[in-house]
Design an enzyme around this catalytic site. Structure first.
Site, PDB file in Angstrom:
ATOM      1  CG  HIS A  38      -6.880 -14.228  10.466  1.00 49.00           C
ATOM      2  ND1 HIS A  38      -6.008 -13.626   9.573  1.00 49.00           N
ATOM      3  CD2 HIS A  38      -6.352 -15.443  10.753  1.00 49.00           C
ATOM      4  CE1 HIS A  38      -4.993 -14.457   9.358  1.00 49.00           C
ATOM      5  NE2 HIS A  38      -5.180 -15.559  10.055  1.00 49.00           N
ATOM      6  CB  CYS A 108      -5.890 -12.666   6.202  1.00 47.66           C
ATOM      7  SG  CYS A 108      -7.343 -12.035   7.092  1.00 47.66           S
TER       8      CYS A 108
END
EC number: 3.4.-.-
Length: 168
Positions: A38, A108
Site C-alpha cells: 500500500h 492506491c
C-alpha cells in the site's frame, strides 16, 4: 530572478501483509514476493492515498497502518499546496472516485504513481506497480482473482479530500 519554493515529495510504503507475503508467497504462488504494498504520497505536510472511499488525507503515518515500512524520496515539486489540492479535487471527481477502485487495476499504487508523476515527473518503483501482474501470472493468483476482485481497501484514519464537510 527569485528561486521557486521546492516542496519535498515522499512515497510512504506499507506492507499490508506485515511480512506474511515474504514467508508464504513461495508456497502459495511459487514465487517470492517481498510484500503486499500500500502506498501514499506525502507532500505539503500531509499523507494522501486512494482506497474504496476515494482520495483521503491524514497527518503522515496517521492511518491505523501506523508508520510506513519504508519511505522513498520521489523528489521535489514547485506545485503549491493550493494547486495540488485543486488537482486532487479534480482527480477525486474523475479518475479516482471511490467506486473506481479495483484491487488489481486501479488502486492506491496507481494513485501514488499518477500523483508522483504530476508532482515530480517521476514514477514510483516498478516493484510496487508490477505486483498485481506478478500475482495474476500465477495459477493460484488466477484462481483467487474472483475473490480478490471483490475486496475493497480503505485504510482507516484519514479524511476524504475534495468533499466539503465530509459529504459524499
Amino acid at each position: 530572478m527569485e528561486q521557486p519554493n521546492l516542496y519535498p515529495v515522499k512515497l510512504y510504503v506499507y506492507d499490508l501483509s506485515k511480512g506474511l507475503a515474504r514467508r508464504l508467497s513461495p508456497i502459495m504462488l511459487g514465487k517470492q514476493l517481498e510484500g503486499i504494498w500500500h502506498t501514499s504520497i506525502v507532500v505539503h505536510k500531509d499523507e494522501f492515498f486512494f482506497g474504496s472511499g476515494g482520495i483521503s488525507s491524514c497527518p503522515p503515518g496517521g492511518t491505523l497502518l501506523g508508520p510506513p515500512d519504508s519511505v522513498v524520496d520521489v523528489g521535489s515539486t514547485e506545485v503549491t499546496e493550493e494547486i495540488f489540492l485543486e488537482y486532487l479535487s479534480s482527480l477525486g471527481e474523475s479518475l479516482f472516485r471511490g467506486e473506481a477502485y479495483n484491487l488489481f487495476e486501479h488502486n492506491c499504487n496507481t494513485f501514488s504513481n499518477e500523483v508522483a508523476q504530476f508532482l515530480t515527473g517521476r514514477k514510483i518503483p516498478s516493484y510496487i506497480t508490477d505486483l498485481p501482474s506478478e500475482v495474476l501470472s500465477t495459477p493460484f493468483g488466477q484462481a483467487l482473482r474472483p475473490l480478490l476482485d471483490s475486496i475493497q481497501i480503505q485504510p482507516p484514519g484519514g479524511s476524504t479530500v475534495g468533499r466539503p464537510n465530509g459529504q459524499s
